[in-house]
Design a protein around this motif. Sequence first.
Motif, PDB file in Angstrom:
ATOM      1  N   VAL A 166      -9.536   8.404  -0.383  1.00 37.81           N
ATOM      2  CA  VAL A 166      -9.517   9.167   0.874  1.00 37.81           C
ATOM      3  C   VAL A 166      -8.996   8.332   2.031  1.00 37.81           C
ATOM      4  O   VAL A 166      -8.170   8.784   2.823  1.00 37.81           O
ATOM      5  CB  VAL A 166     -10.929   9.708   1.191  1.00 37.81           C
ATOM      6  N   ILE A 167      -9.470   7.082   2.150  1.00 35.92           N
ATOM      7  CA  ILE A 167      -9.120   6.285   3.333  1.00 35.92           C
ATOM      8  C   ILE A 167      -7.895   5.429   3.002  1.00 35.92           C
ATOM      9  O   ILE A 167      -7.969   4.482   2.241  1.00 35.92           O
ATOM     10  CB  ILE A 167     -10.317   5.429   3.782  1.00 35.92           C
ATOM     11  N   MET A 168      -6.757   5.810   3.558  1.00 40.79           N
ATOM     12  CA  MET A 168      -5.483   5.173   3.210  1.00 40.79           C
ATOM     13  C   MET A 168      -5.059   4.190   4.296  1.00 40.79           C
ATOM     14  O   MET A 168      -5.025   4.566   5.467  1.00 40.79           O
ATOM     15  CB  MET A 168      -4.398   6.232   3.146  1.00 40.79           C
ATOM     16  N   PRO A 169      -4.701   2.967   3.913  1.00 42.68           N
ATOM     17  CA  PRO A 169      -4.338   1.984   4.942  1.00 42.68           C
ATOM     18  C   PRO A 169      -3.143   2.407   5.799  1.00 42.68           C
ATOM     19  O   PRO A 169      -3.193   2.348   7.026  1.00 42.68           O
ATOM     20  CB  PRO A 169      -4.011   0.723   4.136  1.00 42.68           C
ATOM     21  N   ALA A 176       0.840  -1.203   0.000  1.00 36.71           N
ATOM     22  CA  ALA A 176       0.000   0.000   0.000  1.00 36.71           C
ATOM     23  C   ALA A 176       0.873   1.250   0.000  1.00 36.71           C
ATOM     24  O   ALA A 176       0.582   2.232  -0.697  1.00 36.71           O
ATOM     25  CB  ALA A 176      -0.908   0.001   1.230  1.00 36.71           C
ATOM     26  N   ILE A 177       1.963   1.207   0.779  1.00 30.35           N
ATOM     27  CA  ILE A 177       2.842   2.383   0.852  1.00 30.35           C
ATOM     28  C   ILE A 177       3.516   2.616  -0.502  1.00 30.35           C
ATOM     29  O   ILE A 177       3.606   3.749  -0.974  1.00 30.35           O
ATOM     30  CB  ILE A 177       3.899   2.192   1.964  1.00 30.35           C
ATOM     31  N   ILE A 178       3.943   1.530  -1.156  1.00 26.31           N
ATOM     32  CA  ILE A 178       4.576   1.678  -2.472  1.00 26.31           C
ATOM     33  C   ILE A 178       3.579   2.277  -3.455  1.00 26.31           C
ATOM     34  O   ILE A 178       3.897   3.199  -4.206  1.00 26.31           O
ATOM     35  CB  ILE A 178       5.080   0.311  -2.988  1.00 26.31           C
ATOM     36  N   GLY A 179       2.343   1.769  -3.421  1.00 21.69           N
ATOM     37  CA  GLY A 179       1.326   2.274  -4.343  1.00 21.69           C
ATOM     38  C   GLY A 179       1.086   3.752  -4.160  1.00 21.69           C
ATOM     39  O   GLY A 179       1.052   4.524  -5.127  1.00 21.69           O
ATOM     40  N   SER A 180       0.934   4.168  -2.903  1.00 24.93           N
ATOM     41  CA  SER A 180       0.621   5.587  -2.692  1.00 24.93           C
ATOM     42  C   SER A 180       1.856   6.432  -2.981  1.00 24.93           C
ATOM     43  O   SER A 180       1.753   7.540  -3.499  1.00 24.93           O
ATOM     44  CB  SER A 180       0.081   5.815  -1.279  1.00 24.93           C
ATOM     45  N   ASP A 181       3.027   5.882  -2.694  1.00 27.28           N
ATOM     46  CA  ASP A 181       4.256   6.628  -2.950  1.00 27.28           C
ATOM     47  C   ASP A 181       4.451   6.862  -4.448  1.00 27.28           C
ATOM     48  O   ASP A 181       4.901   7.930  -4.861  1.00 27.28           O
ATOM     49  CB  ASP A 181       5.451   5.848  -2.393  1.00 27.28           C
ATOM     50  N   TYR A 195       7.700   8.408   6.344  1.00 22.85           N
ATOM     51  CA  TYR A 195       7.563   8.159   7.786  1.00 22.85           C
ATOM     52  C   TYR A 195       6.766   6.892   8.043  1.00 22.85           C
ATOM     53  O   TYR A 195       7.164   6.057   8.843  1.00 22.85           O
ATOM     54  CB  TYR A 195       6.874   9.331   8.476  1.00 22.85           C
ATOM     55  N   SER A 196       5.618   6.750   7.338  1.00 21.91           N
ATOM     56  CA  SER A 196       4.823   5.542   7.623  1.00 21.91           C
ATOM     57  C   SER A 196       5.630   4.307   7.255  1.00 21.91           C
ATOM     58  O   SER A 196       5.560   3.300   7.953  1.00 21.91           O
ATOM     59  CB  SER A 196       3.466   5.525   6.916  1.00 21.91           C
ATOM     60  N   GLY A 197       6.434   4.397   6.172  1.00 22.30           N
ATOM     61  CA  GLY A 197       7.267   3.257   5.795  1.00 22.30           C
ATOM     62  C   GLY A 197       8.230   2.876   6.904  1.00 22.30           C
ATOM     63  O   GLY A 197       8.405   1.696   7.229  1.00 22.30           O
ATOM     64  N   MET A 238      -4.413   0.005  -3.578  1.00 22.65           N
ATOM     65  CA  MET A 238      -4.453   0.528  -2.207  1.00 22.65           C
ATOM     66  C   MET A 238      -5.753   0.195  -1.501  1.00 22.65           C
ATOM     67  O   MET A 238      -5.759  -0.110  -0.320  1.00 22.65           O
ATOM     68  CB  MET A 238      -4.215   2.026  -2.208  1.00 22.65           C
ATOM     69  N   SER A 239      -6.872   0.251  -2.248  1.00 19.60           N
ATOM     70  CA  SER A 239      -8.119  -0.046  -1.542  1.00 19.60           C
ATOM     71  C   SER A 239      -8.149  -1.515  -1.132  1.00 19.60           C
ATOM     72  O   SER A 239      -8.764  -1.875  -0.141  1.00 19.60           O
ATOM     73  CB  SER A 239      -9.344   0.331  -2.377  1.00 19.60           C
TER      74      SER A 239
END
Length: 505
Positions: free
Chosen positions: A222-225, A115-120, A351-353, A405-406
């Motif tokens: 909107v809602i990110m894991p 999920a982090i890779i996708g949003s990044d 940071y989340s990573g 991500m979803s």
Amino acid sequence: EGEPFTTYFDSKIPIPEDETHSCFSFRKLWAFTGPGFLMSIAYLDPGNIESDLQSGAVAGFKLLWVLMLATIIGLLLQRLAARLGVVTGLHLAEVCHRQYQKFPRIILWLMVELAIIGSDMQEVIGSAIAINLLSVGKIPLWGGVLITIADTFVFLFLDKYGLRKLEAFFGLLITIMALTFGYEYITVKPNQEKLLQGLFIPYCRDCGTPQLEQAVGIVGAVIMPHNMYLHSALVKSRQVNRADKREVREANKYFFIESCIALFVSFIINIFVVTVFAEAFFNKTNADVYQVCANSSSPHSSLFPNNNQTLEVDIYKGGVVLGCYFGPAALYIWAIGILAAGQSSTMTGTYSGQFVMEGFLNLRWSRFARVLLTRSIAVTPTLFVAIFQDVEHLTGMNDFLNVLMSLQLPFALIPVLTFTSLPSVMHDFANGLFWRVAGGLLILLICAINMYFVVAYVMALNHLGLYIGAAVLSVVYLSFVAYLVIQTPRDPTRHPGTEPLATTP
């Protein structure tokens, strides 16, 4: 307990004492302000901005209520994540590390990392597109990606100057977004009556599949894991005596108020973007835009074929279209807003990573090594995409990343709901029946929406092999989700080598 290594909590921020014990103090609110704004950046990343402008162009003002609902749901979920951090003194990934067996823990970590890779990827490419627009196309996408990677490192070491300065810097980036997208809003002057109707009448007249997919896309964007993991870690930066229930209750209250304010600000910025595109470009065809761009002698008019198909926009074309209709200033100001969105969200993503990695794997690495690893994992695929794709063809990838991500959402929502409902973890602060039922229904709803999203996405690919692959993966995926739901986490007090969760610092 003294932590042997820190991510960015070198010093904790003290909370001022209030002799009067009044029910509300601005000084205390100010001391607790910061984490919520860093968390709210995930609601303003380029992926969100793109879903905003598409929902405006595809459905006009009709989906504003979906955006509002998604933001409120997001707020309630962030509240759970923040409470977990405040009450236990551990962030979500650390609690997962203590509560789950090794195998599910590793799978969970991989899912969150995905999920982090996708949003990044969305964030870095958003920044690269903004740099491309600002340099009038002189800096290619891959150049923009390299610049973004380099300056993210520079910014990450800003926190050496203290947490408050770092939080202020993020505040500045949010202000830039508010001003730039606010400027577009004032320039375009959306219809206020339609805006209010769209917000408060939960109905979508004459809506078909494209509008429905857009609505689902809004919820997914909107809602990110990984944001649950981030928020539960950020709240640890304040000095709260966990042995004192009054202090814990007070911290929960102020963090919730701060999250409300932060998400309200992000919601207003999102509304700016949706309404600008709803007012100016709803029901427009490619030919309409082509004419206007050709007349304003824009260098980009070739982007839009001269036909009667409905206009499709993304971050890049959106900026170009604004430039054609409202002058070059609108284009550059748009690009600055996107750049602020991309920069701030790549930093919070990093940071989340870090939190996720050190929490799940219990890593004891030097800070630089951790940043380097988390950045490389996320950025390598992005660089490949940027080298082999041109700016005009990135939209398909954005849809794919939103689906990716979803799909990861349950892997943040189920642990956060499970742990905040466990008395062995939260003691007196465990969720009551209402929160457990409402949270469960919410997670069911979000998972159903996501499954719909994935089915629609796979169906559009029209390939039997892909259908079979998707079916097999869905079975594996749903069984792991079911496992997380059924699995009762172990009681840490019964396992040698793990101390009880709610420890006094």
